[in-house]
Design a protein around this motif. Structure first.
Motif, PDB file in Angstrom:
ATOM      1  N   ASN A 168      15.847  20.850 -23.544  1.00  0.00           N
ATOM      2  CA  ASN A 168      15.561  21.402 -24.862  1.00  0.00           C
ATOM      3  C   ASN A 168      16.030  22.848 -25.011  1.00  0.00           C
ATOM      4  O   ASN A 168      16.068  23.377 -26.115  1.00  0.00           O
ATOM      5  CB  ASN A 168      14.061  21.293 -25.157  1.00  0.00           C
ATOM      6  N   ALA A 234       2.526  19.585 -24.239  1.00  0.00           N
ATOM      7  CA  ALA A 234       3.690  19.405 -25.104  1.00  0.00           C
ATOM      8  C   ALA A 234       4.021  20.707 -25.802  1.00  0.00           C
ATOM      9  O   ALA A 234       3.153  21.482 -26.176  1.00  0.00           O
ATOM     10  CB  ALA A 234       3.419  18.315 -26.136  1.00  0.00           C
ATOM     11  N   GLY A 237       9.178  19.316 -26.057  1.00  0.00           N
ATOM     12  CA  GLY A 237       9.183  18.126 -25.220  1.00  0.00           C
ATOM     13  C   GLY A 237       7.788  17.846 -24.685  1.00  0.00           C
ATOM     14  O   GLY A 237       6.805  18.468 -25.091  1.00  0.00           O
ATOM     15  N   ILE A 238       7.717  16.905 -23.763  1.00  0.00           N
ATOM     16  CA  ILE A 238       6.439  16.514 -23.174  1.00  0.00           C
ATOM     17  C   ILE A 238       6.554  16.600 -21.667  1.00  0.00           C
ATOM     18  O   ILE A 238       7.512  16.090 -21.072  1.00  0.00           O
ATOM     19  CB  ILE A 238       6.044  15.088 -23.586  1.00  0.00           C
ATOM     20  N   GLY A 260       7.883  12.952 -19.915  1.00  0.00           N
ATOM     21  CA  GLY A 260       8.608  12.813 -21.168  1.00  0.00           C
ATOM     22  C   GLY A 260       9.757  11.831 -21.109  1.00  0.00           C
ATOM     23  O   GLY A 260      10.198  11.314 -22.143  1.00  0.00           O
ATOM     24  N   CYS A 271      17.990   8.427 -25.688  1.00  0.00           N
ATOM     25  CA  CYS A 271      17.443   9.755 -25.385  1.00  0.00           C
ATOM     26  C   CYS A 271      18.558  10.648 -24.856  1.00  0.00           C
ATOM     27  O   CYS A 271      19.545  10.162 -24.273  1.00  0.00           O
ATOM     28  CB  CYS A 271      16.323   9.621 -24.347  1.00  0.00           C
ATOM     29  N   GLU A 280       9.463  10.893 -24.938  1.00  0.00           N
ATOM     30  CA  GLU A 280       9.770  12.032 -25.795  1.00  0.00           C
ATOM     31  C   GLU A 280      10.349  11.612 -27.136  1.00  0.00           C
ATOM     32  O   GLU A 280      10.222  12.322 -28.133  1.00  0.00           O
ATOM     33  CB  GLU A 280      10.737  12.970 -25.064  1.00  0.00           C
ATOM     34  N   GLY A 284       7.458  13.324 -28.778  1.00  0.00           N
ATOM     35  CA  GLY A 284       7.932  14.701 -28.812  1.00  0.00           C
ATOM     36  C   GLY A 284       7.845  15.272 -30.213  1.00  0.00           C
ATOM     37  O   GLY A 284       7.735  14.537 -31.204  1.00  0.00           O
TER      38      GLY A 284
END
Length: 427
Positions: A168, A234, A237-238, A260, A271, A280, A284
């Protein structure tokens, strides 16, 4: 190890035990310290004197009489001297705080920052301004940095300051050590004014959030978590962290807890990691905003730390059907992913931290439903041996506070550096 080295190591360990005992107690007599760590009062006395001499402990008034002999004085850790500096690099914000040995936040600074797809150099340059601000504030209060720990939303190689991958942020194989040490000390060699190198650590934000929960959860008004739990947090993202016997489970490379990118729908949405159906993509921030009917332009109109999460919470509280539905879908996906972790690890509890804490009223029902359907043992509400889900009282502050407290670890581990062994032991 020579006899001298062994004696220094033992003294260092006992100094650490005394300092930790006083910190845990708040104020305590010398006799109380001796009772807590299992040494005699005569054995504790020179250790206390040493910690008083170097300014890590202070006399805090007369102790209550015990009925035998003259009353002694209470001890407390000093509110001056070393401070742990924690920093957080988020996708859309930067934050820095300093905590003293008593665990109190003494200075804090934060700023919105567009860090996504920005190279590490400019991000660290922006962070250096906040570090300088916090360092100046604590210097006015008689505090000095004892070390720096930085929370990042990505994978960090074990025992290093290298961010292996932070999708991210768009970072790969980024060594943050040179830029961070120079930013903290204002010197290119990263050394403090006394020429000693300042300890530096970089860790995943979920790991540091879990450490904060472990150490500070009770201070936030709730019970401390048990020794075994899964912490889920979170931002954009996670992430997750696994704590076993009060220790982080890091994995062979330091990458444990990458929740995530656990696939929850194997044939689902593609993804960025190259997989499909990752958590995610359903829980997310971007996925929830999209499912809640918010366009990228609407989301971009709410920049800054936590602003979009706050927007989701407001819309859900107002009864917006699309937002509530998106959060229920996110909770279901989280429940599916967590069911595997609960079945595999058998934790005592799952803790929701970070942004998830603020969204818990709308995420929890579907999360707990999926967890009940998919775990081998029913949740605690139905069976005492189950795995309840709790909400962190630290919320989004967890990773930053965890980082600052982690930066003090070297002080507590080795309160008087001259007591360290002269050289590393040879097998």
């Amino acid at each position: 190890m020579s006899t001298a080295d062994t004696q220094r190591a033992l003294r260092r360990r006992n100094l650490s035990r005394v300092l930790r005992a006083v910190a845990a107690a708040g104020t305590v007599s010398r006799a109380g310290v001796a009772a807590r760590i299992g040494l005699t009062r005569a054995g504790v006395a020179p250790l206390v004197d040493e910690l008083l001499r170097v300014g890590l402990l202070v006399e805090a008034g007369r102790a209550a009489p015990s009925g035998r002999g003259r009353p002694g004085s209470e001890l407390a850790v000093s509110d001056r001297g070393p401070a742990g500096i924690g920093a957080e690099i988020g996708v859309d914000h930067l934050a820095v705080c300093a905590v003293d040995l008593r665990g109190r936040v003494r200075a804090r600074a934060a700023a919105g920052a567009a860090n996504r797809h920005s190279a590490p150099g400019p991000v660290l340059h922006r962070l250096s301004a906040l570090l300088g601000q916090v360092a100046a504030e604590i210097a006015d209060e008689g505090l000095r940095p004892a070390g720096l720990t930085v929370a990042v939303p990505g994978l960090v190689a074990r025992g290093s300051a290298t961010v292996v991958h932070a999708p991210n942020l768009g970072w790969r194989a980024a060594d943050l050590a040179p830029g961070l040490t120079a930013a903290l000390t204002g010197r290119p060699d990263g050394r403090a004014a006394d020429h000693a190198p300042l300890p530096l650590a970089v860790d995943n934000e979920a790991n540091l959030g879990a450490l904060a929960e472990l150490r500070l959860g009770g201070d936030a008004g709730g019970p401390l978590p048990p020794a075994d739990f899964v912490h889920v947090s979170a931002e954009v993202g996670i992430g997750a962290a696994v704590v076993v016997d009060s220790q982080l489970l890091r994995g062979a490379r330091g990458f444990a807890g990458e929740l995530g990118h656990v696939p929850v729908y194997p044939d689902g949405r593609p993804c960025d990691c190259g997989g499909r159906g990752c958590l995610e993509q359903y829980a997310g921030e971007a996925a929830v905003l999209r499912a809640g009917g918010l366009t990228p332009q609407q989301a971009a109109a709410h920049p800054g730390p936590g602003a979009r999460i706050a927007l989701l919470a407001r819309r859900a509280a107002d009864g917006d059907a699309a937002t509530v539905g998106a959060l229920h879908e996110a909770g279901a996906a989280l429940g599916i992913a967590l069911a595997g972790a609960v079945n595999l690890l058998d934790p005592r509890t799952v803790v929701l931290g970070g942004a998830l804490a603020r969204l818990a009223p709308w995420v929890l029902p579907s999360l707990e439903r999926e967890l009940a359907l998919r775990t081998a043992v029913a949740p605690a509400a139905a069976e005492p041996g189950g795995c309840p889900v709790t909400v962190s009282r630290l919320g989004a502050d967890g990773p930053l506070l965890g980082a600052a407290h982690d930066a003090l670890r070297t002080v507590f581990d080795n309160p008087v550096p001259s007591c360290a062994p002269a050289h590393s032991p040879q097998g």
